[in-house]
Design a protein around this motif. Structure first.
Motif, PDB file in Angstrom:
ATOM      1  N   VAL A  72      61.696  74.103 -29.310  1.00  0.00           N
ATOM      2  CA  VAL A  72      62.625  74.808 -28.413  1.00  0.00           C
ATOM      3  C   VAL A  72      62.308  74.466 -26.963  1.00  0.00           C
ATOM      4  O   VAL A  72      63.212  74.200 -26.158  1.00  0.00           O
ATOM      5  CB  VAL A  72      62.561  76.335 -28.658  1.00  0.00           C
ATOM      6  CG1 VAL A  72      63.296  77.100 -27.568  1.00  0.00           C
ATOM      7  CG2 VAL A  72      63.119  76.675 -30.025  1.00  0.00           C
ATOM      8  N   LEU A  73      61.031  74.435 -26.626  1.00  0.00           N
ATOM      9  CA  LEU A  73      60.649  74.112 -25.252  1.00  0.00           C
ATOM     10  C   LEU A  73      61.030  72.682 -24.886  1.00  0.00           C
ATOM     11  O   LEU A  73      61.504  72.427 -23.773  1.00  0.00           O
ATOM     12  CB  LEU A  73      59.148  74.330 -25.057  1.00  0.00           C
ATOM     13  CG  LEU A  73      58.671  75.781 -25.092  1.00  0.00           C
ATOM     14  CD1 LEU A  73      57.157  75.843 -25.007  1.00  0.00           C
ATOM     15  CD2 LEU A  73      59.303  76.581 -23.978  1.00  0.00           C
ATOM     16  N   ILE A  74      60.838  71.740 -25.793  1.00  0.00           N
ATOM     17  CA  ILE A  74      61.221  70.353 -25.514  1.00  0.00           C
ATOM     18  C   ILE A  74      62.735  70.246 -25.391  1.00  0.00           C
ATOM     19  O   ILE A  74      63.249  69.510 -24.543  1.00  0.00           O
ATOM     20  CB  ILE A  74      60.660  69.398 -26.586  1.00  0.00           C
ATOM     21  CG1 ILE A  74      59.158  69.236 -26.375  1.00  0.00           C
ATOM     22  CG2 ILE A  74      61.354  68.039 -26.524  1.00  0.00           C
ATOM     23  CD1 ILE A  74      58.475  68.344 -27.362  1.00  0.00           C
ATOM     24  N   ALA A  75      63.469  70.978 -26.228  1.00  0.00           N
ATOM     25  CA  ALA A  75      64.929  70.964 -26.131  1.00  0.00           C
ATOM     26  C   ALA A  75      65.396  71.508 -24.779  1.00  0.00           C
ATOM     27  O   ALA A  75      66.432  71.079 -24.264  1.00  0.00           O
ATOM     28  CB  ALA A  75      65.536  71.771 -27.269  1.00  0.00           C
ATOM     29  N   VAL A  76      64.658  72.437 -24.206  1.00  0.00           N
ATOM     30  CA  VAL A  76      65.010  72.988 -22.902  1.00  0.00           C
ATOM     31  C   VAL A  76      64.566  72.057 -21.776  1.00  0.00           C
ATOM     32  O   VAL A  76      65.301  71.831 -20.806  1.00  0.00           O
ATOM     33  CB  VAL A  76      64.378  74.392 -22.726  1.00  0.00           C
ATOM     34  CG1 VAL A  76      64.484  74.890 -21.300  1.00  0.00           C
ATOM     35  CG2 VAL A  76      65.005  75.369 -23.698  1.00  0.00           C
ATOM     36  N   VAL A  77      63.371  71.498 -21.887  1.00  0.00           N
ATOM     37  CA  VAL A  77      62.794  70.682 -20.819  1.00  0.00           C
ATOM     38  C   VAL A  77      63.426  69.294 -20.760  1.00  0.00           C
ATOM     39  O   VAL A  77      63.594  68.731 -19.671  1.00  0.00           O
ATOM     40  CB  VAL A  77      61.263  70.568 -21.022  1.00  0.00           C
ATOM     41  CG1 VAL A  77      60.654  69.530 -20.121  1.00  0.00           C
ATOM     42  CG2 VAL A  77      60.626  71.915 -20.793  1.00  0.00           C
ATOM     43  N   SER A  78      63.808  68.737 -21.884  1.00  0.00           N
ATOM     44  CA  SER A  78      64.290  67.360 -21.947  1.00  0.00           C
ATOM     45  C   SER A  78      65.518  67.108 -21.068  1.00  0.00           C
ATOM     46  O   SER A  78      65.518  66.161 -20.281  1.00  0.00           O
ATOM     47  CB  SER A  78      64.569  66.989 -23.402  1.00  0.00           C
ATOM     48  OG  SER A  78      64.996  65.656 -23.500  1.00  0.00           O
ATOM     49  N   PRO A  79      66.576  67.918 -21.151  1.00  0.00           N
ATOM     50  CA  PRO A  79      67.722  67.662 -20.270  1.00  0.00           C
ATOM     51  C   PRO A  79      67.380  67.838 -18.787  1.00  0.00           C
ATOM     52  O   PRO A  79      67.885  67.117 -17.933  1.00  0.00           O
ATOM     53  CB  PRO A  79      68.770  68.680 -20.701  1.00  0.00           C
ATOM     54  CG  PRO A  79      68.343  69.163 -22.026  1.00  0.00           C
ATOM     55  CD  PRO A  79      66.874  68.983 -22.100  1.00  0.00           C
ATOM     56  N   ALA A  80      66.529  68.799 -18.494  1.00  0.00           N
ATOM     57  CA  ALA A  80      66.133  69.020 -17.102  1.00  0.00           C
ATOM     58  C   ALA A  80      65.348  67.825 -16.575  1.00  0.00           C
ATOM     59  O   ALA A  80      65.551  67.398 -15.427  1.00  0.00           O
ATOM     60  CB  ALA A  80      65.311  70.294 -16.997  1.00  0.00           C
ATOM     61  N   TYR A  81      64.469  67.282 -17.386  1.00  0.00           N
ATOM     62  CA  TYR A  81      63.680  66.117 -16.967  1.00  0.00           C
ATOM     63  C   TYR A  81      64.576  64.884 -16.815  1.00  0.00           C
ATOM     64  O   TYR A  81      64.433  64.121 -15.866  1.00  0.00           O
ATOM     65  CB  TYR A  81      62.555  65.832 -17.964  1.00  0.00           C
ATOM     66  CG  TYR A  81      61.631  64.743 -17.504  1.00  0.00           C
ATOM     67  CD1 TYR A  81      60.614  65.022 -16.590  1.00  0.00           C
ATOM     68  CD2 TYR A  81      61.777  63.427 -17.929  1.00  0.00           C
ATOM     69  CE1 TYR A  81      59.775  64.034 -16.144  1.00  0.00           C
ATOM     70  CE2 TYR A  81      60.937  62.432 -17.480  1.00  0.00           C
ATOM     71  CZ  TYR A  81      59.938  62.734 -16.573  1.00  0.00           C
ATOM     72  OH  TYR A  81      59.118  61.741 -16.129  1.00  0.00           O
ATOM     73  N   ALA A  82      65.529  64.710 -17.725  1.00  0.00           N
ATOM     74  CA  ALA A  82      66.451  63.570 -17.650  1.00  0.00           C
ATOM     75  C   ALA A  82      67.331  63.666 -16.409  1.00  0.00           C
ATOM     76  O   ALA A  82      67.593  62.663 -15.737  1.00  0.00           O
ATOM     77  CB  ALA A  82      67.292  63.499 -18.911  1.00  0.00           C
ATOM     78  N   ALA A  83      67.803  64.870 -16.102  1.00  0.00           N
ATOM     79  CA  ALA A  83      68.650  65.050 -14.917  1.00  0.00           C
ATOM     80  C   ALA A  83      67.862  64.834 -13.630  1.00  0.00           C
ATOM     81  O   ALA A  83      68.397  64.332 -12.646  1.00  0.00           O
ATOM     82  CB  ALA A  83      69.256  66.456 -14.923  1.00  0.00           C
ATOM     83  N   ARG A  84      66.606  65.169 -13.637  1.00  0.00           N
ATOM     84  CA  ARG A  84      65.766  65.002 -12.446  1.00  0.00           C
ATOM     85  C   ARG A  84      65.522  63.535 -12.140  1.00  0.00           C
ATOM     86  O   ARG A  84      65.365  63.149 -10.989  1.00  0.00           O
ATOM     87  CB  ARG A  84      64.432  65.713 -12.662  1.00  0.00           C
ATOM     88  CG  ARG A  84      63.548  65.763 -11.447  1.00  0.00           C
ATOM     89  CD  ARG A  84      62.233  66.388 -11.798  1.00  0.00           C
ATOM     90  NE  ARG A  84      61.398  65.465 -12.515  1.00  0.00           N
ATOM     91  CZ  ARG A  84      60.348  64.849 -11.976  1.00  0.00           C
ATOM     92  NH1 ARG A  84      60.012  65.085 -10.737  1.00  0.00           N
ATOM     93  NH2 ARG A  84      59.626  64.015 -12.693  1.00  0.00           N
ATOM     94  N   ASN A  85      65.491  62.708 -13.168  1.00  0.00           N
ATOM     95  CA  ASN A  85      65.179  61.285 -12.991  1.00  0.00           C
ATOM     96  C   ASN A  85      66.409  60.410 -12.810  1.00  0.00           C
ATOM     97  O   ASN A  85      66.318  59.205 -12.874  1.00  0.00           O
ATOM     98  CB  ASN A  85      64.358  60.786 -14.180  1.00  0.00           C
ATOM     99  CG  ASN A  85      62.955  61.316 -14.129  1.00  0.00           C
ATOM    100  OD1 ASN A  85      62.446  61.629 -13.080  1.00  0.00           O
ATOM    101  ND2 ASN A  85      62.322  61.411 -15.277  1.00  0.00           N
ATOM    102  N   ARG A  86      67.573  60.990 -12.631  1.00  0.00           N
ATOM    103  CA  ARG A  86      68.772  60.173 -12.407  1.00  0.00           C
ATOM    104  C   ARG A  86      68.875  59.724 -11.010  1.00  0.00           C
ATOM    105  O   ARG A  86      68.418  60.123 -10.068  1.00  0.00           O
ATOM    106  CB  ARG A  86      70.021  60.962 -12.780  1.00  0.00           C
ATOM    107  CG  ARG A  86      70.166  61.064 -14.243  1.00  0.00           C
ATOM    108  CD  ARG A  86      71.486  61.667 -14.582  1.00  0.00           C
ATOM    109  NE  ARG A  86      71.557  61.773 -16.030  1.00  0.00           N
ATOM    110  CZ  ARG A  86      72.519  62.388 -16.670  1.00  0.00           C
ATOM    111  NH1 ARG A  86      73.484  62.937 -15.995  1.00  0.00           N
ATOM    112  NH2 ARG A  86      72.514  62.454 -17.949  1.00  0.00           N
TER     113      ARG A  86
END
Length: 86
Positions: A72-86
């Motif tokens: 659940v934590l990875i599912a929450v963190v993954s989109p946030a991390y991907a959006a930060r690196n755009r």
């Protein structure tokens, strides 16, 4: 030595959580270990709350809770991390 075990447990739990989730998660290894360690701690707390932390034999329910919380934590963190690196 406790910190080393926490990192190893975080790595194992984090990688299992990424394996459970469908698709690709653009999360680096250091974040996987960190989220896995947090998931392991929160999973242990949930297992204690439900009274299944210490059972006879291998504590499968506790381990499933750890991996589930980490997923659940990875599912929450993954989109946030991907959006930060755009």
């Amino acid at each position: 030595m406790t910190i080393l075990w926490a990192l190893v447990a975080g790595l194992v739990v984090g990688l299992l959580a990424k394996l459970v989730l469908p698709g690709r998660q653009p999360v680096p290894l250091w974040l996987t270990v960190l989220v896995g360690a947090v998931g392991a701690v929160l999973g242990n707390a949930a297992a204690s709350y439900f009274g299944v932390r210490h059972t006879g034999g291998i504590d499968w329910i506790r381990h499933l809770l750890q991996v589930g919380v980490a997923a659940v934590l990875i599912a929450v963190v993954s989109p946030a991390y991907a959006a930060r690196n755009r």
